[in-house]
Scaffold this active site. Structure first.
Site, PDB file in Angstrom:
ATOM      1  N   ASP A   1       2.940  -7.508  -0.815  1.00 29.80           N
ATOM      2  CA  ASP A   1       1.607  -7.024  -0.481  1.00 29.80           C
ATOM      3  C   ASP A   1       1.726  -5.807   0.424  1.00 29.80           C
ATOM      4  OD1 ASP A   1      -1.183  -7.031  -0.577  1.00 29.80           O
ATOM      5  OD2 ASP A   1      -1.330  -8.221   1.247  1.00 29.80           O
TER       6      ASP A   1
ATOM      7  N   ARG B   1      -2.494   3.934   1.222  1.00 34.90           N
ATOM      8  CA  ARG B   1      -2.724   3.134   2.421  1.00 34.90           C
ATOM      9  C   ARG B   1      -1.714   3.428   3.540  1.00 34.90           C
ATOM     10  NH1 ARG B   1      -4.677  -2.973   0.642  1.00 34.90           N
ATOM     11  NH2 ARG B   1      -6.383  -2.321  -0.728  1.00 34.90           N
TER      12      ARG B   1
END
Length: 409
Positions: free
Chosen positions: A231, A287
């Site tokens: 993740d 991100r």
């Protein structure tokens, strides 16, 4: 020191000192022993270095210049805790506790860990500064549930946490993670895991983050190398705050860093995170970070790779980007540094995102928004930014350092 033994740099500093000292040259002519003047110059220079810590090693990196010059760093390990900057600067980790040496890389029983293992060390109630006896790869069976006031310090050994679930900082405080390779992290869960000497509990399936900060505070992640997790490499959610992420080398990953749980989780409005002196390197997609609700200071980082965007967010975060270097990819459709997510322009145009002193290369551009004044950015300011022209020097040591006893790191 004789004048003939002075280096060019020392001679230059002497001249500068004399020129800037009113009346000093006349005084110099009357001094019986000119070498006393040289000694006075050196005392002045050394005092200035102490007052301006970023000059002490010449890197311009205030964290590194605080401790890396010390050849005896191995005997003064806990000094590192006094070198933090940014919103996580009060994270002392295990500074006030004993040093604990990890001797065993196994993780056979997450409920009853053996003494000598990393898991046994991090769950203890008292402050501990945790180091490693030798090089080791630690493949965790379940998430490493940390207790408060702990430092994981990998200096002096080649330490990898890899191939299994990784580090979770949940509802605890004062954590330092330094000098560790964290990669290839996987999901864990549906199992009991101990988080203190007198408590273990059932863990549902984890996300597979490298470092997961869940309701944690006063956390500092420094000089780690992170890559290729399931993740996020570092995620901070659910009311986490007072965090500094610095001097890390991040590579080969898609969703690098999530700061803020969801658009509807308003407790993250108080989140404050400093992202400083990191190198966002090859193989990264997006991100770096992705922000929600809170206040984020992105300062003096080196962005050399992204595929989609570098910095993004939603739910009206305040993003203060200062003195970074952004090198855009060659793809003409991905030059934009920023991504305002999940909102129409009529909404995101009010979010306070600014770029101040950033170096934008190869067509990179930063879309600013909001009408925030300096006072609006006060809660997203945590240290003074240096010129973006110095980013290469400041971030030159990003990632795990090669530290050996008896020499500088």
């Amino acid at each position: 020191m004789k004048y003939k033994d002075m280096s060019i740099a020392q001679a230059f500093l002497l001249v500068v000192f004399l020129v800037q000292a009113p009346g000093f040259i006349q005084c110099f002519r009357n001094v019986e022993d000119p070498e006393l003047v040289v000694e006075e110059v050196h005392r002045s220079i050394n005092a200035s270095r102490r007052n301006l810590g970023f000059l002490s090693c010449g890197t311009g990196n205030p964290i590194d210049d605080c401790w890396r010059c010390d050849k005896n760093w191995e005997k003064n390990r806990q000094r590192l805790a006094d070198c933090a900057i940014g919103f996580g600067k009060h994270a002392i980790g295990g500074r006030d506790g004993k040093i604990y040496v990890v001797t065993d890389n196994k993780d056979d029983d997450p409920v009853n860990p053996r003494p000598g293992t990393l898991r046994y060390a991090v769950i203890q109630d008292e402050p501990l500064w945790i180091i490693f006896k030798r090089d080791m790869v630690i493949t965790l069976k379940e998430e490493l549930m940390m207790n408060s006031f702990k430092t994981i310090d990998g200096r002096g050994a080649d330490v990898h946490i890899a191939g299994g679930p990784c580090i979770t900082i949940q509802y605890v405080t004062n954590i330092i993670i330094h000098g560790v390779n964290i990669h290839d992290c996987k999901r864990g869960g549906n199992a009991n895991v101990r988080d203190s000497p007198d408590h273990f509990g059932w863990r549902t399936v984890s996300d597979g983050d490298g470092v997961s900060i869940f309701g944690g505070s006063h956390v500092w992640v420094d000089h780690c190398s992170l890559s290729n997790c399931r993740d996020g490499l570092i995620d901070a959610i659910r009311g986490s705050t007072a965090i500094t992420i610095s001097n890390n080398y991040l590579t080969h990953h898609n969703k690098v860093m999530l700061l803020g749980h969801s658009d509807t989780y308003t407790q993250d409005r108080n989140m404050q995170v400093t992202i400083a002196f990191n190198h966002f390197g090859e193989g990264l997609v997006q991100r770096m970070p992705r922000c929600r609700h809170g206040y984020f200071h992105v300062v003096n980082n080196d962005y050399t790779h992204w595929e989609m965007y570098a910095i993004g967010g939603s739910a009206s975060p305040t993003i203060n980007s200062q003195g970074n270097r952004f090198l855009a990819p060659n793809n003409e459709f991905n030059k934009e540094v920023t991504k305002h997510e999940d909102a129409p322009k009529t909404e995101w145009s009010r979010w306070n995102w600014r770029s101040e002193g950033d170096l934008l290369l190869n067509g990179a551009f930063f879309t600013t928004s909001g009408g925030g004044t300096s006072s609006k950015y006060a809660k997203a300011s945590s240290l003074g930014a240096r010129s973006s022209s110095l980013v290469g020097t400041i971030t030159g040591g990003a990632g795990v350092l090669s530290c050996r006893k008896g020499s500088h790191c």
